[in-house]
Design a protein around this motif. Structure first.
Motif, short mmCIF file in Angstrom:
data_model
loop_
_atom_site.label_atom_id
_atom_site.label_comp_id
_atom_site.label_asym_id
_atom_site.label_seq_id
_atom_site.Cartn_x
_atom_site.Cartn_y
_atom_site.Cartn_z
N HIS A 85 0.82 -1.22 0.00
CA HIS A 85 0.00 0.00 0.00
C HIS A 85 0.86 1.27 0.00
O HIS A 85 0.33 2.37 -0.17
N ALA A 86 2.16 1.12 0.22
CA ALA A 86 3.02 2.29 0.39
C ALA A 86 3.17 3.12 -0.88
O ALA A 86 3.71 4.23 -0.83
N ALA A 87 2.72 2.60 -2.00
CA ALA A 87 2.76 3.40 -3.23
C ALA A 87 1.72 4.51 -3.21
O ALA A 87 1.79 5.45 -4.01
N ALA A 108 3.15 -9.53 2.00
CA ALA A 108 3.08 -10.86 1.38
C ALA A 108 2.76 -10.76 -0.10
O ALA A 108 2.80 -11.75 -0.81
N THR A 109 2.42 -9.55 -0.57
CA THR A 109 2.04 -9.35 -1.97
C THR A 109 2.79 -8.15 -2.54
O THR A 109 2.21 -7.08 -2.71
N PRO A 110 4.08 -8.29 -2.83
CA PRO A 110 4.89 -7.14 -3.24
C PRO A 110 4.61 -6.64 -4.65
O PRO A 110 4.99 -5.52 -4.98
N PHE A 111 3.97 -7.45 -5.48
CA PHE A 111 3.77 -7.04 -6.87
C PHE A 111 2.38 -6.45 -7.04
O PHE A 111 1.37 -7.12 -6.91
N ARG A 112 2.33 -5.14 -7.31
CA ARG A 112 1.07 -4.43 -7.44
C ARG A 112 0.52 -4.57 -8.86
O ARG A 112 1.26 -4.66 -9.83
N GLY A 113 -0.81 -4.52 -8.95
CA GLY A 113 -1.45 -4.61 -10.24
C GLY A 113 -1.14 -3.44 -11.15
O GLY A 113 -1.11 -3.57 -12.37
N ASP A 114 -0.88 -2.27 -10.55
CA ASP A 114 -0.57 -1.09 -11.36
C ASP A 114 0.93 -0.96 -11.64
O ASP A 114 1.39 0.02 -12.20
N ARG A 115 1.71 -1.96 -11.19
CA ARG A 115 3.15 -2.06 -11.46
C ARG A 115 3.98 -0.95 -10.84
O ARG A 115 5.12 -0.71 -11.25
N GLY A 162 -11.24 -0.34 -12.67
CA GLY A 162 -9.78 -0.43 -12.73
C GLY A 162 -9.38 -1.86 -13.08
O GLY A 162 -9.68 -2.36 -14.16
N THR A 163 -8.72 -2.53 -12.14
CA THR A 163 -8.26 -3.90 -12.37
C THR A 163 -9.11 -4.93 -11.64
O THR A 163 -8.76 -6.11 -11.61
N THR A 164 -10.24 -4.53 -11.05
CA THR A 164 -11.07 -5.46 -10.29
C THR A 164 -12.50 -5.47 -10.84
O THR A 164 -12.98 -4.48 -11.38
N TYR A 165 -13.15 -6.60 -10.66
CA TYR A 165 -14.54 -6.73 -11.09
C TYR A 165 -15.48 -6.08 -10.07
O TYR A 165 -15.17 -5.99 -8.89
N SER A 166 -16.64 -5.67 -10.54
CA SER A 166 -17.69 -5.17 -9.66
C SER A 166 -18.20 -6.33 -8.81
O SER A 166 -18.63 -7.36 -9.36
N ILE A 167 -18.18 -6.18 -7.49
CA ILE A 167 -18.61 -7.26 -6.61
C ILE A 167 -20.09 -7.58 -6.83
O ILE A 167 -20.50 -8.74 -6.87
N ARG A 168 -20.91 -6.55 -6.99
CA ARG A 168 -22.35 -6.77 -7.20
C ARG A 168 -22.61 -7.54 -8.49
O ARG A 168 -23.45 -8.44 -8.53
N ASP A 169 -21.89 -7.17 -9.55
CA ASP A 169 -22.05 -7.88 -10.82
C ASP A 169 -21.60 -9.33 -10.69
O ASP A 169 -22.22 -10.25 -11.25
N LEU A 170 -20.50 -9.55 -9.94
CA LEU A 170 -20.03 -10.92 -9.73
C LEU A 170 -21.05 -11.74 -8.95
O LEU A 170 -21.30 -12.90 -9.27
#
Length: 216
Positions: A85-87, A108-115, A162-170
């Protein structure tokens, strides 16, 4: 890790930052186990220089709102948990503002979706990079087999943010009785009688899947 290392570092003024109160709750107990309860405190509002303890826990939201209250040399050891989250601008401002002797980022997840590159925030200094395969090879993690099951769901019709699906649509797309039956059938083929963890898109979806498993 943060509690043990800051103790060995002999840090006298520690700031531990996370983005949720739940993470701070866990950190609170861990630091108390190492430093003692009297040495650990939560920063809940703007504070004076005389009010901090040896170990201070705060949310990034509070830090960002009251950055002027944090003296540049106030802390000699700063911990950023969930450091991917530090970005975000709030973290960047805090890191740029403080001048600790040591900054520890944990994730535990160092690789961000926005690079965005979080390593630059730590001077590209990686102390430990412990990946999944290493954990399995050393026996810390159990080995696994991964199987992918296809369905006929058209994901192009599900709205994205962005890079995630709409929860309601899912939820609307995934809550199909035929799909639930297919999942249970596949589970019986692959893992019946074994302890099983099922990942769902939301609490509503999880409740529905759980109900179908119980009914079956």
């Amino acid at each position: 890790i943060a509690a043990e290392d800051s103790k060995r570092f002999n840090a006298q003024r520690i700031l531990y930052v996370a983005h949720t109160q739940e993470i701070l709750d866990v950190a609170d107990s861990e630091f108390q186990a190492i430093f003692g309860s009297k040495e650990v405190g939560r920063i809940e509002r703007p504070f004076r220089a005389t009010s901090t303890k040896r170990v201070n826990l705060a949310t990034i939201q509070l830090c960002a709102r009251h950055l002027a209250n944090f003296g540049k040399d106030k802390f000699d050891y700063v911990v950023g948990d969930e450091f991917h989250h530090a970005a975000a601008a709030s973290y960047r401002k805090l890191i740029a503002h403080l001048s600790p002797q040591f900054l520890l980022g944990l994730t535990a997840t160092p690789f961000r979706g926005d690079r965005q590159d979080i390593w630059k925030l730590c001077g590209e200094n990686t102390i430990v990079s412990y990946e999944l395969r290493g954990g399995i090879e050393t026996g810390v993690l159990v080995p696994y087999h991964y199987y992918g099951c296809f369905d006929d769901l058209d994901y192009t019709k599900i709205q994205t943010h962005g890079t995630t699906y709409s929860i309601r649509d899912l939820e609307r797309a995934l809550t199909v009785p035929e799909r639930d039956h297919a999942i249970i059938k596949k589970w019986r083929e692959m893992a019946e009688s074994r302890p099983t963890l099922a990942f769902c898109c939301s609490i509503i979806h999880a409740d529905r899947v759980a109900a179908h498993f119980v009914k079956a």
